[in-house]
Design an enzyme around this catalytic site. Sequence first.
Site, PDB file in Angstrom:
ATOM      1  N   SER A 119     -65.305 -46.063  45.907  1.00 28.72           N
ATOM      2  CA  SER A 119     -64.629 -44.775  45.997  1.00 28.72           C
ATOM      3  C   SER A 119     -63.115 -45.000  45.895  1.00 28.72           C
ATOM      4  CB  SER A 119     -65.001 -44.091  47.317  1.00 28.72           C
ATOM      5  OG  SER A 119     -64.500 -42.770  47.357  1.00 28.72           O
ATOM      6  N   PRO A 136     -66.440 -53.810  35.275  1.00 29.51           N
ATOM      7  CA  PRO A 136     -66.691 -53.606  33.845  1.00 29.51           C
ATOM      8  C   PRO A 136     -65.431 -53.234  33.065  1.00 29.51           C
ATOM      9  CG  PRO A 136     -68.443 -52.623  35.131  1.00 29.51           C
ATOM     10  CD  PRO A 136     -67.401 -53.063  36.116  1.00 29.51           C
ATOM     11  N   ASP A 147     -54.588 -51.809  43.362  1.00 32.87           N
ATOM     12  CA  ASP A 147     -55.105 -52.955  42.628  1.00 32.87           C
ATOM     13  C   ASP A 147     -54.042 -53.402  41.614  1.00 32.87           C
ATOM     14  OD1 ASP A 147     -55.668 -50.364  41.619  1.00 32.87           O
ATOM     15  OD2 ASP A 147     -57.351 -51.065  40.423  1.00 32.87           O
ATOM     16  N   GLU A 185     -46.515 -43.556  35.309  1.00 33.43           N
ATOM     17  CA  GLU A 185     -47.415 -43.825  36.431  1.00 33.43           C
ATOM     18  C   GLU A 185     -46.675 -44.452  37.598  1.00 33.43           C
ATOM     19  OE1 GLU A 185     -51.549 -46.351  37.166  1.00 33.43           O
ATOM     20  OE2 GLU A 185     -50.111 -47.017  35.655  1.00 33.43           O
TER      21      GLU A 185
END
Length: 594
Positions: free
Chosen positions: A218, A283, A318, A512
């Site tokens: 999540s 992935p 991350d 961003e």
Amino acid sequence: MNVWCVVSTLLVNFVHANDVPPPCDSDIYCHGPLLHSVQMSNIHPDSKTFVDMKMKYSRDEIWQKFSTLMNRTNNTPNNTEISKFVNETFDPPGSEFEDWNPVDWRESPKFLNKIKDIEFKFWAKHLHGFWKSLGRKMKDEVKHNMELYSIIYIPHPVIVPGGRFREVYYWDSYWIVRGLLISEMHQTVKGVLENFLYLVKRYGFIPNGGRIYYTKRSQPPFLIPMVKSYVDKTNDTDFLRQNIDTLEKEFLYWMKNRTVEITKDGKTFKLARYSAPSLGPRPESYSEDFESAKVFQDDFEKQEFYNQLKSAAESGWDFSTRWFILNGTNSGNLSNTKTQYIIPVELNALLYWSAKLLSQFYDTLGQAFESVTYAHIANEILQAVNEVLWNENVGIWLDYDLINNKSRNYFYPTNLVPLWTGCYDKRMEVGRIMKYLERSQIMMHMGGIPTSLEHSGEQWDFPNAWPPLQYMVIMSLEATEDKWAQELAFEIAKKWVRSNYKAFNESKAMYEKYDATLPGGHGTGGEYVNQIGFGWTNGIILELLEKYGQIMTIQESFFHPETKHIPDSAAIRLSVVTYIPVMLTLVSCAVSFL
């Protein structure tokens, strides 16, 4: 037996050995030799490209074509052959969407009238227009052929972050929703919320983003605060009544699946962490993770590393030294990521906020028992945060290291989040937190508040400044109702808005992330280049302009633009801290000249 069959068998055995499922069931998008072969060929600069592509054929047909390719090339196809296979069997990313023009978008929403500076007003109108370019509506074909897509079908149009992020994202959407509400796009917001509620009903929680490869993790839980923002603006209590059970379900998912017990001073407390184990590399970042894992010798260590990376991705950070543990410190590199072993301040402050809001929601709906129940849960979280995460010596909340059983005394903007969510004892002296910020010297950076003070090369570290973290600091200081803290909140907001405007004025784009050391500077580092768009950046700027637009200007002035009075203490202190080094340099030059 073919090599790719052997790989497939090993992966199946590895699932059982490690007792973790793959990121999703698809052996094309989430795990298996086809994914491995394509991603490790690096035929796309960004690993996310392939897993966002639509299948032109059924899963079985694609596997047959892949088997033919592997047999024909003796299991060693070159990049040209893999590229040809992908292009023949998959459509480009983005083919699942059609043009969409939000019906509730209007040319000149009322908030523009609150902005006094003409240039800021023009900019805000431009950002308001960006909602149309960031809007996405899925083709009906997705609903009827979901097995051909990695994207998760949702019933309503969405606003995406932008760039490589072509789908809806969980925590990004909090600031997107706030911005849309300022733009008076209530119908669009309702659709965004209904999409999230649909995902909770389908998966039991909200995935990281709207792709099947995200369905084992999540992101920070903002659904309930999003609904609070919507209901406050629209007074749509019918929406609340219809969906309260689903809101509770999402909250309980976190409490049941992300909490651990911590014993301190003979007392046991329950606190949450980010934790998203699943088989193999991510992935969407497959080759990057696979290469990073080569420093580990055995498969169990590699799988543990993959679990920590995915848990960090669940945090939204991350990656960062915030999740590194090496000899009890935040030193090291990506291989030292230990996200599951760190109790984060903001996650628990958000869960407190969600429990408190659920109590308020149930009270509004006349459900007294449930209201009292969630007030009690909120108080339990509050006590745990104060007992475990509050550090009396430092005077701030700190993340907690479960391996070494100690606070992690490092500056991160999230250290302040309990102020924003109200997760603290109101008798606490705000001055202690202000002194902590002074010691951290965060205001010396002219482009914004840095994500950390660590130079690691990871994108969630110095010198990058991220929009949601600026917002958290500003709103945390504002929520104290302390004059000194609120003055500092305004100074941070002003610095951030001006830096974003400078970058926009030069490039006509919103980013961003930005550079804390340089006004208008763009963020760097991480696994991909800085993205433009950008959903949460735009939403935060719109909210700051609505909040401060009557007193904020592009050009600095020693006098308050409205009152023409000398600014109060926080601004003066900021000016002194900023300009003393400059003045000393000038004096030194003058003395040398004489």
